[in-house]
Design an enzyme around this catalytic site. Sequence first.
Site, PDB file in Angstrom:
ATOM      1  N   LYS A 165       0.976  -1.091   0.042  1.00 15.10           N
ATOM      2  CA  LYS A 165      -0.125   0.055  -0.016  1.00 15.10           C
ATOM      3  C   LYS A 165       0.892   1.289   0.004  1.00 15.10           C
ATOM      4  O   LYS A 165       1.805   1.414   0.734  1.00 15.10           O
ATOM      5  CB  LYS A 165      -0.932   0.088   1.182  1.00 15.10           C
ATOM      6  CG  LYS A 165      -1.989  -1.313   1.563  1.00 15.10           C
ATOM      7  CD  LYS A 165      -2.497  -1.561   0.160  1.00 15.10           C
ATOM      8  CE  LYS A 165      -3.222  -3.132   0.315  1.00 15.10           C
ATOM      9  NZ  LYS A 165      -3.906  -3.532  -0.862  1.00 15.10           N
ATOM     10  N   LYS A 265     -13.315  -8.094  -6.074  1.00 14.10           N
ATOM     11  CA  LYS A 265     -13.616  -8.035  -4.521  1.00 14.10           C
ATOM     12  C   LYS A 265     -14.863  -8.647  -4.256  1.00 14.10           C
ATOM     13  O   LYS A 265     -15.827  -7.813  -4.659  1.00 14.10           O
ATOM     14  CB  LYS A 265     -13.462  -6.676  -3.821  1.00 14.10           C
ATOM     15  CG  LYS A 265     -12.044  -5.931  -4.145  1.00 14.10           C
ATOM     16  CD  LYS A 265     -11.832  -4.498  -3.559  1.00 14.10           C
ATOM     17  CE  LYS A 265     -11.082  -4.449  -2.501  1.00 14.10           C
ATOM     18  NZ  LYS A 265      -9.712  -4.880  -2.821  1.00 14.10           N
TER      19      LYS A 265
HETATM   20 MG    MG Z   1      -6.664  -2.839  -4.048  1.00 12.37          MG
END
Ligand code: MG
Length: 378
Positions: A165, A265
């Site tokens: 991230k 997702k």
């Molecule tokens: Mg992502």
Amino acid sequence: MKINRISVFHRNLPLTHPYWLSGKQLRFDRLDATFVKLETEDGATGWGEGTPWGHSYVPAHGPGIRAGLETLATAILGQDPRQVGIVEQAMDQCLPGHLYAKAPVDMACWDIAGQSAGLSIADMLGGRHPNGTAVASSVSSGTVDDVIAEIERFRSMGYVSHSVKIGNGVAEDIACIRAVRSIRQAGEWFLFDVNRAWSRRQAVQVMTAIAEPDIAIEQPCESLDDIAAIRPLTTVPISVDESLVTLQDAARIARDGIAEIFGIKLNRVGGLSKAARIRDVALAHGIDCTIMATGGTVLADAEAAHLAQTIPARHRLSVWACQDMITVDPAPGRGPRNANGYLTVSDAPGLGFAPDEEHLGEPVAVYERVSTKGKVRR
Ligand code: MG
């Protein structure tokens, strides 16, 4: 076969370590998990899980799942869970949108459908390829030293795929990407996830500076319009996940060449049924896939692993295993577990296992069908 009881369980899932996203703008310490148990009049049982990654990451809300289920219950009770598409349509008619609330019901229906057919969910979704899927870590946003220490921690657990991230700013992100690439080991793959933190200008600056095709950048900017605008300006492969919600999104990304990777997702897109269609759009257009829940226990990881293993290996990049990031395990020793960096689903029917209810506590809601004419809840 009719659904005659829906039991809803709530559990908080503390994270093993505090976690930061979008350049330390968002902090997470625990996840709010909802577990759904569907029971049919003839004794079949299926399980689903819905665990958003907090409520500040994408438009999803743990308590919102439970509120959504209260509204959806009348549309679900009395349905045949093996007719997964009929249940999906009934939920969409009853409550447009709110995909994250429907995903655990869809998952539980696939669990029962698979058990009924004697097939794993992966086989129900088209067929289970023999090899498991590389497990992707999720490395919290932080300093270069923090990031490398976290990568080392995941390496010690066998991980060879990492989602790092970033989103801390142009100079910091360029330094982080270069530092991580410098320590890459043979067989490792890195995706750098911006989580929408860059402006278009920042995206062009960073992706020009680190332009190599051996990594990918995920969700560099806020919207599909933003990503479409920068796509022609860089050669770095792009993954889209947070802006990949509907089948229409998938069709646009594929048609317009906005990204080379779909990050599907399951909780974000509304469950396995909708995710499988997005998978098919990807495969029809030569787009590679990473599959993940939005968070959760081994149940959510198993759901993702089943769909992932239906994808041919050449288009299957990774599956995320959130189970290694939380301190709660409702099915100890069961379900797909990280083995040398891979999650592999078995050929056991349905999901392949069930949680221990003692780990979930008492249901917070039970909705029951009392007759063929009336539906009530208690
Ligand atoms: Mg992502």
